[in-house]
Design a protein around this motif. Sequence first.
Motif, mmCIF file in Angstrom:
data_model
loop_
_atom_site.group_PDB
_atom_site.id
_atom_site.type_symbol
_atom_site.label_atom_id
_atom_site.label_comp_id
_atom_site.label_asym_id
_atom_site.label_seq_id
_atom_site.Cartn_x
_atom_site.Cartn_y
_atom_site.Cartn_z
ATOM 1 N N GLU A 237 0.808 -1.228 0.000
ATOM 2 C CA GLU A 237 0.000 0.000 0.000
ATOM 3 C C GLU A 237 0.839 1.275 0.000
ATOM 4 O O GLU A 237 0.388 2.322 -0.483
ATOM 5 N N PHE A 238 2.060 1.198 0.536
ATOM 6 C CA PHE A 238 2.938 2.364 0.576
ATOM 7 C C PHE A 238 3.288 2.879 -0.824
ATOM 8 O O PHE A 238 3.832 3.971 -0.961
ATOM 9 N N PHE A 239 3.004 2.068 -1.844
ATOM 10 C CA PHE A 239 3.391 2.432 -3.202
ATOM 11 C C PHE A 239 2.203 2.701 -4.128
ATOM 12 O O PHE A 239 2.401 2.937 -5.306
ATOM 13 N N TYR A 240 0.969 2.641 -3.581
ATOM 14 C CA TYR A 240 -0.164 2.937 -4.469
ATOM 15 C C TYR A 240 -1.417 3.479 -3.790
ATOM 16 O O TYR A 240 -2.345 3.924 -4.465
ATOM 17 N N LEU A 241 -1.490 3.471 -2.463
ATOM 18 C CA LEU A 241 -2.764 3.787 -1.799
ATOM 19 C C LEU A 241 -2.638 4.935 -0.800
ATOM 20 O O LEU A 241 -2.234 4.728 0.336
ATOM 21 N N PRO A 242 -2.986 6.164 -1.215
ATOM 22 C CA PRO A 242 -2.865 7.299 -0.288
ATOM 23 C C PRO A 242 -3.836 7.226 0.890
ATOM 24 O O PRO A 242 -3.579 7.799 1.952
ATOM 25 N N ASP A 243 -4.932 6.491 0.726
ATOM 26 C CA ASP A 243 -6.003 6.476 1.736
ATOM 27 C C ASP A 243 -5.532 6.051 3.129
ATOM 28 O O ASP A 243 -6.046 6.542 4.137
ATOM 29 N N LEU B 289 3.950 13.054 7.124
ATOM 30 C CA LEU B 289 4.707 12.702 5.919
ATOM 31 C C LEU B 289 6.023 13.465 5.869
ATOM 32 O O LEU B 289 6.173 14.502 6.509
ATOM 33 N N PRO B 290 6.995 12.968 5.093
ATOM 34 C CA PRO B 290 8.281 13.674 4.953
ATOM 35 C C PRO B 290 8.078 15.048 4.295
ATOM 36 O O PRO B 290 7.100 15.238 3.561
ATOM 37 N N HIS C 178 -1.121 11.938 -1.759
ATOM 38 C CA HIS C 178 -0.993 11.548 -3.171
ATOM 39 C C HIS C 178 0.426 11.808 -3.674
ATOM 40 O O HIS C 178 0.989 11.005 -4.423
ATOM 41 N N LYS C 179 0.996 12.922 -3.254
ATOM 42 C CA LYS C 179 2.370 13.241 -3.668
ATOM 43 C C LYS C 179 3.351 12.255 -3.039
ATOM 44 O O LYS C 179 4.319 11.819 -3.684
ATOM 45 N N PHE C 180 3.101 11.882 -1.769
ATOM 46 C CA PHE C 180 3.963 10.889 -1.121
ATOM 47 C C PHE C 180 3.959 9.586 -1.917
ATOM 48 O O PHE C 180 5.013 9.025 -2.227
#
Length: 273
Positions: free
Chosen positions: A154-160, A184-185, A193-195
């Motif tokens: 999920e860290f690579f596709y799911l902002p939710d 977030l960083p 979404h940007k993350f």
Amino acid sequence: VSFPWQKREISNFDYLMYLNTLAGRSYNDYMQYPVFPWVLADYHSKTLNLTNPHTFRDLSKPMGAQTIERKQKFIQRYSEVEKNLSAKCHYCTHYSSAIIVASYLVRMEPFTQTFCSLQGGSFDVADRMFHSVKSTWESASRDNMSDVRELTPEFFYLPDFLTNANHFELGCMQDGTVLGDVQLPPWADEDPHKFILLHRQALESDYVSAHLHRWIDLIFGHKQHGSAAVEAVNTYHPYFYGDKMDLNNIKDPLIKSTILGFISNFGQIPKQV
């Protein structure tokens, strides 16, 4: 023979999902949930430089060996076999387990209920909840000797999963911070979404593409167990190697249930592929 992944015909994300599936891991089993690597080490810069090798985590080493000091401590633990340990290993905790998965995804159902049921009916102490990508990286890569966790897909596709859209009352940390959305960083500009976009770009970057096979060796390949694992500072408690333990030959029901309970709570090494 070159394979589609080596020819960059399929993405790193798709290849990792394929390997997870081959190794028996699935979204349907929190105990054997797909495991993905931390790929970045930079959670403090204003902008993310994907051409700088120092931006990235060392994919040739497990999370327990990301710093020299930490690596030495785990090597020392292995050689000493502390009195309270029942087996010779570097790590008594795992990089993926039901509680790790549920804690990352706790802001979304059904993971909220799963997390609470694993915690005995309520959320954990706020300071132990997943609340910041940076502090979680620091814990898993440097600060906490019982934390060697990797990531979920999920860290690579799911902002939710990074926002507390359901307004769960997750508690208040000792410093007064009320838990809500995941911190977030700086390079993500407080935008989930940007993350996800930048994090996915990092996964598909040239650096990660050139080094990802080393992480695959640790998790799914020949450095998973045996002498290569010892050399790579990559050995886990024997109970984590579920497919190496013949539970049918264990006659004592108490020992058998202890091992099964251990695996279900603390995680399982993927099948070697």
